[in-house]
Scaffold this motif. Structure first.
Motif: not given
Length: 797
Positions: A496-503, A508-511
């Protein structure tokens, strides 16, 4: 933007009016002075019974030609050109009483077949345009005694003519421009304009027009399928930005000119003021004739600046418009000289060549709006995705923490239960074994012969002990299973922490993409601004405004005069306000003691106060208080006229009524009447009429109750006193104010007490303007209080 020029000769049609009743009697023994041959498009003008001159025209229309036929051959080709983006002119020329106004301006209220060129042209225009993407707007003017006046706003009686030094285009920035959405509103607009047009009774025509009337119809159409060439200098532009192109717009202008009729003084019997009007009409028509002659002869000099009429028609003759002229003549041999002059005018006009130009331009404002909308959509979409990402991260984190907490609690509880259970079983087993062992030991001494039985019991105890050992192993396995589940939960948490980092990385990419997109849109908006404005003009305006604060009084006076001249042009007003010019003028009005500065600054504020947004800005910055102080201290009538004009413009804003009255605007107007100057009184009367009109509208809409604020501030005695003023400008505004006040029933008793009822009765019977007479009559007959008072006084109405 203009396309290549296309030559187009002025087309001329001649229309014969049938004999009227007077001619049927006076000329009964004489033949008509003209003979028409419409099949050959020829006209014969008789010199005597045996000799005649023959002339050819583009169209020859007999006295039996219908209004529809006249429109189709004279005006319809011009209207179609206007719809395609060209300028066009339809003009009627002829002796007074020959049917020019009938041909052009007949409304056809009683019989639709009588509709003139103006009404039919607007029907075709509205049928062809799309009101969603196109626009149609009109101005209605009259040229009276070399003064250009607005028929839709009679107070605007000195409109300036502006000529573009580069293109030669003529514009009238001070004229009222009304957008047309349907035919009925256009007809009402024509009726309003005709009510303000000057006319007189002469021997030749009982309703002779005393002014040249000009109807200007502006048609703006969007053209699909054409794009602006795109520059490739910026290689970083996105496909989205490249797909946005400004709309191509075609702007056509139709000018319909109803010229006042030429007349000979000895025949028309004009005298006094009517004689002066006739002289002015003949002078302007003479100037037009000189221009036509010069163009027909290809003269190097065309005297277009000799008259305002020729300046207004500069584009129609020898310019870029498609022009169609209809000359109207009568059959009477008594007017052979005037008929000959009219025919020769038409013959010369047929020699004039125009160069038609298609006017196209790109709608950068529309593109800017599209970019703003696209940017708003992208920002909203980004914010929505960002919010969804944050909510998803928060949900996953919460679920993971809840699962870990739940597993830890279950593990601890299970371990504690197993420990207590095994501890209890173990203690009970030990206790049982000790009891049995004691009993066996006790019995051993007594009964030795029971050894075999004891061995069995020992075997049974070993069996029980083996069972207990198995139970303990099972408990240890259960504990190991729970430890394995806990390890799996921790691995889920790590996932879950890894998924959170991906999100978060996606956010950041969207910003970054948003920042890049905003930069591209900002770059496009900058390019649009560079195309729309010239930096030199902005810098020049800023420099002029800075001089308003100069220490040298002469410099301040010169600067405020320059700003006032700029403010007189509607195209400059928005730039002045955006540059802080309105605020600077108000500060200068409050801080300076110079009478000249007061006069010029008040005039500039009056021009800026014609815009509704500027009116609210003036009120918010204490403008009415500054204007009231200036009026109280001023002695020069011209200064008072400028101040009264500014307040009069503010009085026409429905939203500012209470605030304007609360800050002393009405009392300031009434305070200026002591000056006695007619121009000042006319502006005061206009302001009171505007205020009364807004109150009447608010009362009808239900947003206002109670007595008029004008009555509460003591304006009624002055209104009654001046309702029959000798000056027509003052009287017209006061008559309108009386009618608007009377429309609200709550004012009726005060108006009866103050004597306004008698003025209302007089207006309904004697007012020179039919629309005001009708309004007064309708107001009287719809008021129970007024009718009751008239019955009480035994006055039949």
């Amino acid at each position: 933007l203009y396309s290549s020029s296309v030559p187009g000769r002025v087309r001329v049609a001649v229309r014969l009016r049938p004999r009227n009743a007077e001619e049927s009697v006076a000329d009964a023994d004489f033949a008509d002075c003209v003979e028409l041959q419409p099949e050959f498009k020829r006209l014969k003008l008789r010199k005597n019974n045996w000799d005649a001159d023959t002339y050819e025209f583009d169209e020859v229309l007999t006295e039996f030609a219908s209004q529809k036929r006249v429109y189709e051959v004279v005006a319809k080709p011009v209207v179609e050109s206007v719809l395609d983006g060209y300028n066009g002119t339809v003009m009627a020329y002829g002796q007074t009483g020959t049917g020019k106004t009938y041909t052009l301006g007949r409304l056809g209220e009683e019989d639709t077949a009588d509709r003139g060129i103006i009404v039919r042209a607007m029907e075709d225009i509205l049928a062809d345009v799309s009101l969603e993407s196109d626009s149609v707007s009109v101005s209605y003017l009259q040229l009276y005694m070399e003064s250009l006046q607005d028929l839709l706003d009679p107070t605007n009686d000195n409109i300036s003519i502006v000529e573009d030094p580069k293109s030669g285009d003529v514009s009238l920035p001070g004229a009222t421009l009304v957008e047309i959405r349907d035919q009925q509103s256009f007809l009402e607009l024509l009726q309003l304009g005709e009510a303000h047009r000057y006319a007189a009774n002469t021997r030749l025509n009982t309703e002779s027009s005393r002014s040249h009337a000009l109807l200007m119809v502006h048609v703006k159409r969007s053209v699909k399928g054409r794009e602006l060439p795109h520059s490739s200098q910026n290689g970083n532009s996105t496909n989205m930005a490249k797909s946005l192109r400004p709309t191509l717009v075609r702007k056509g202008k139709l000018v319909v000119v109803d010229l006042a009729g030429s007349e000979r003084i000895d025949k028309s019997g004009s005298e006094g003021h009517t004689l002066e009007e006739a002289k002015s009409i003949n002078l302007s028509l003479s100037a037009l004739g000189k221009c036509i002659n010069a163009l027909a002869e290809n003269s190097a000099h065309v005297p277009v600046r000799d008259s305002k009429l020729t300046r207004l028609l500069r584009d129609s003759f020898g310019g870029t418009a498609r022009t169609s002229l209809v000359i109207t003549i009568g059959p009477s041999p008594r007017h052979r000289g005037e008929t000959t002059s009219t025919i020769m005018f038409g013959q010369r006009a047929m020699k004039v060549e125009n160069m038609l130009k298609l006017k196209e331009e790109f709608d950068y404002k529309s593109l800017a709006r599209k970019l703003d909308i696209q940017l708003d959509k992208l920002i909203m979409e980004h914010e929505r995705k960002q919010k969804a990402f944050e909510e998803e991260i928060e949900r996953i984190t919460t679920d993971t923490q809840n699962q870990i907490s739940e597993a830890e609690r279950n593990y601890v509880d299970a371990m504690e239960k197993e420990r207590l259970k095994y501890q209890k079983d173990y203690m009970e087993s030990i206790k049982k074994l000790e009891e049995k062992w004691m009993m066996n030991q006790h019995k051993l001494g007594e009964r030795k012969d029971q050894t075999a039985s004891t061995a069995e019991e020992v075997a049974e105890l070993k069996k029980l002990l083996s069972k207990e050992t198995s139970l303990r192993k099972a408990a240890e396995e259960e504990v190991n299973n729970l430890k394995s589940q806990l390890a799996q939960l921790k691995m889920s948490e790590a996932s879950a922490n890894s998924e959170s980092l991906k999100l978060r990385k996606m956010l950041e990419d969207e910003a970054y993409r948003k920042e890049k997109l905003e930069g591209e849109i900002s770059m496009l908006q900058t390019q649009l601004l560079q195309l729309s404005f010239e930096a030199d003009e902005v810098l020049g305006l800023q420099k002029i405004l800075s001089l308003l604060e100069a220490e040298d009084a002469d410099v301040r006076i010169h600067a405020v005069k320059v700003v006032a001249n700029l403010a007189a042009e509607e195209s400059n007003q928005q730039k002045i306000v955006e540059a802080g010019g309105l605020t600077s003028l108000l500060l200068l009005l409050g801080s300076s003691e110079d009478e000249t500065i007061h006069r010029v600054a008040a005039g500039a504020i009056a021009n800026l106060a014609m815009n509704e947004t500027n009116q609210e800005l003036i009120m918010s910055e204490g403008g009415i208080r500054l204007l009231s102080i200036t009026a109280a201290n001023a002695e020069d009538p011209q200064t008072l006229r400028m101040v009264a004009g500014a307040i009069a413009n503010l009085c026409g804003n429905d939203k500012l009524q209470n605030k304007l009255r609360g800050e002393g605007g009405i009392k300031a107007l009434l305070g200026m009447v002591k000056c006695g100057h007619p121009d000042v009184l006319a502006q005061v009367a206009r302001g009171i009429a505007n205020f009364a009109k807004c109150e009447s509208r608010a009362s009808a809409q239900g947003s206002k109750t109670g007595r008029s604020l004008l009555i509460e501030d003591g304006a009624l005695p002055w209104i009654v006193q001046n309702a029959n003023n000798d000056a027509s400008q003052i009287r017209r505004h006061i008559e309108l104010a009386v009618c608007h006040l009377a429309q609200h029933e709550v004012n009726a008793r005060d108006m009866i007490t103050g004597g306004a009822l008698w003025e209302l009765v007089r207006i309904s019977q004697d007012c020179s303007r039919e629309d005001i007479r009708t309004l007064a009559h309708r107001t009287l007959t719809s008021s129970p209080t007024f009718l009751a008072e008239l019955r009480r006084l035994r006055i039949d109405y």
